[in-house]
Design a protein around this motif. Structure first.
Motif, short mmCIF file in Angstrom:
data_model
loop_
_atom_site.label_atom_id
_atom_site.label_comp_id
_atom_site.label_asym_id
_atom_site.label_seq_id
_atom_site.Cartn_x
_atom_site.Cartn_y
_atom_site.Cartn_z
N PRO A 16 0.82 -1.21 0.00
CA PRO A 16 0.00 0.00 0.00
C PRO A 16 0.85 1.26 0.00
O PRO A 16 2.06 1.18 -0.22
CB PRO A 16 -0.82 -0.14 1.28
CG PRO A 16 0.03 -0.94 2.17
CD PRO A 16 0.97 -1.79 1.35
N GLU A 17 0.19 2.40 0.30
CA GLU A 17 0.92 3.66 0.39
C GLU A 17 1.91 3.58 1.54
O GLU A 17 1.87 2.66 2.34
CB GLU A 17 -0.10 4.81 0.68
CG GLU A 17 -1.10 5.05 -0.43
CD GLU A 17 -0.47 5.69 -1.65
OE1 GLU A 17 0.32 6.61 -1.48
OE2 GLU A 17 -0.78 5.25 -2.81
N ASN A 19 3.84 4.14 5.04
CA ASN A 19 3.37 4.15 6.43
C ASN A 19 2.27 3.16 6.71
O ASN A 19 1.62 3.24 7.73
CB ASN A 19 2.92 5.56 6.89
CG ASN A 19 4.02 6.59 6.75
OD1 ASN A 19 5.22 6.26 6.92
ND2 ASN A 19 3.65 7.81 6.43
N GLU A 20 1.93 2.32 5.78
CA GLU A 20 0.94 1.28 6.07
C GLU A 20 1.57 -0.06 5.91
O GLU A 20 2.54 -0.22 5.20
CB GLU A 20 -0.27 1.44 5.11
CG GLU A 20 -1.16 2.60 5.51
CD GLU A 20 -2.39 2.71 4.62
OE1 GLU A 20 -2.88 1.67 4.13
OE2 GLU A 20 -2.84 3.86 4.45
N ARG A 21 0.90 -1.06 6.57
CA ARG A 21 1.51 -2.42 6.57
C ARG A 21 1.40 -3.11 5.23
O ARG A 21 0.40 -2.97 4.54
CB ARG A 21 0.80 -3.28 7.63
CG ARG A 21 1.34 -3.02 9.03
CD ARG A 21 0.57 -3.85 10.04
NE ARG A 21 0.70 -5.24 9.70
CZ ARG A 21 -0.16 -6.18 10.19
NH1 ARG A 21 -1.19 -5.81 10.94
NH2 ARG A 21 0.04 -7.45 9.90
N VAL A 22 2.45 -3.81 4.90
CA VAL A 22 2.45 -4.60 3.67
C VAL A 22 1.61 -5.84 3.92
O VAL A 22 1.72 -6.47 4.95
CB VAL A 22 3.90 -4.99 3.27
CG1 VAL A 22 3.90 -5.94 2.11
CG2 VAL A 22 4.70 -3.75 2.96
N MET A 23 0.70 -6.15 2.95
CA MET A 23 -0.17 -7.31 3.14
C MET A 23 0.35 -8.45 2.30
O MET A 23 0.77 -8.28 1.17
CB MET A 23 -1.60 -6.97 2.68
CG MET A 23 -2.32 -6.06 3.65
SD MET A 23 -3.88 -5.51 2.95
CE MET A 23 -4.77 -7.05 3.02
#
Ligand SMILES: [Zn+2]
Length: 331
Positions: A16-17, A19-23
């Protein structure tokens, strides 16, 4: 070996963008295949349904357009048929009017026939009523009345049917009445012809130009013997060769000469009537000749037992001599 390939896990990493967690999504290749197939199936189904829907839409539009065309044609047809019905109704109405006018005329003709009959029977007595058609009830019925109005009430089909039925019956009755009236008129015509024939056969003319009666019907002194005798006819003085005419229609039954009657003609008129014309200078008809009223049948003379030019005119009724005076017109 191949089965093992399906069991191998695959890891999908969704980044994702910032500062968000990688899924991370872990799934076997088989599961991925299943998901992909499912998506393809759903997509295919959606495309199929859309296509079907579009087809239905196009088809319904075409059906609607066809129905609209049909409706329009039916409406035109209906308008035209309504117009025809209206025309037919008008014609029935006109026919009913005509039937009523013909009926009035028929009444006039009946009355005329009756009046003619009365005139015909009164003709002999010199009477008779004047024809006054204007005073007849039938003529009154025909009189035109001024002014029309009132609210309009459209007629129902039952009323039109009843009017048509009534008109048909009216014409049928009229046809019958015309037939009957024709029969009556033919009968009247025959009666009048017979009457006319009888009148023409009844002695009613002077047989000479001259109206000078030198010796009437009845007792007299015989011009030759000077003794009382009976004169069976009348003597009418005249000029030699003056025309002698038939006093009625008839047939020459005797044409001849003898020393008493000289040249003479006897006409038979029917109904027991005969006329004699004596002392002719010359007869102009032959035995059996039909003779018209007023036709010249000889020339005035002085043949036979005669003292000078004259016509001895005699009328016999049922073989018996009768006084000709009532058969001679006054003027
Ligand atoms: Zn005489």
């Amino acid at each position: 070996m191949r089965f093992k390939w399906f069991q191998n896990k695959l890891t999908l990493v969704i980044i994702p963008e910032a500062n968000e967690r990688v899924m991370r999504v872990k799934m076997s290749r088989a599961a991925l295949c299943a998901v992909t197939l499912s998506l393809l199936f759903v997509l295919g189904a959606a495309v199929f349904m859309h296509a079907a829907h579009f087809h239905n839409f196009v088809s319904s539009r075409s059906t609607q357009s066809r129905l609209e065309d049909q409706t329009s044609r039916l409406e035109q047809d209906l308008t035209s048929k309504n117009k025809t019905i209206e025309q037919l109704q008008n014609e029935i109405y006109q026919l009913s009017r005509q039937a009523s006018e013909v009926r009035s005329k028929m009444e006039e003709m009946k009355q005329l026939e009756q009046e003619l009959k009365e005139l015909s029977s009164a003709a002999g007595t010199g009477g008779g009523s004047a024809l006054d058609l204007a005073a007849s009830p039938a003529a009154g019925a025909l009189a035109v009345q001024g002014g029309m109005g009132g609210p309009a009430h459209p007629v129902t089909s039952q009323q039109v049917k009843a009017l048509a039925k009534e008109t048909r019956a009216s014409f049928s009755t009229l046809q019958q009445e015309i037939g009957e009236l024709k029969g009556k008129w033919m009968q009247s015509r025959q009666t009048m012809l017979e009457k006319q024939e009888r009148a023409e056969r009844k002695p009613g003319l002077w047989p000479t130009r001259s109206r000078t009666v030198t010796s009437p019907f009845g007792y007299r002194k015989d011009p030759f013997t000077n003794k009382l005798s009976f004169h069976r006819g009348i003597d009418i003085a005249g000029k030699m060769n003056d025309p002698v005419i038939a006093s009625a229609k008839g047939t020459a039954v005797t044409v001849g000469y003898d020393k008493f009657h000289g040249h003479h003609v006897v006409l038979e008129h029917g109904n027991g009537l005969r006329t004699w014309y004596m002392h002719l200078n010359e007869a102009l008809v032959h035995i059996g000749d039909p003779v018209e009223r007023g036709q010249q049948i000889g020339k005035l003379g002085s043949t036979g037992r005669s003292t000078g030019p004259h016509l001895h005119y005699e009328i016999l009724h049922d073989g018996k001599s009768t006084n000709p005076k009532p058969y001679l017109p006054e003027s």
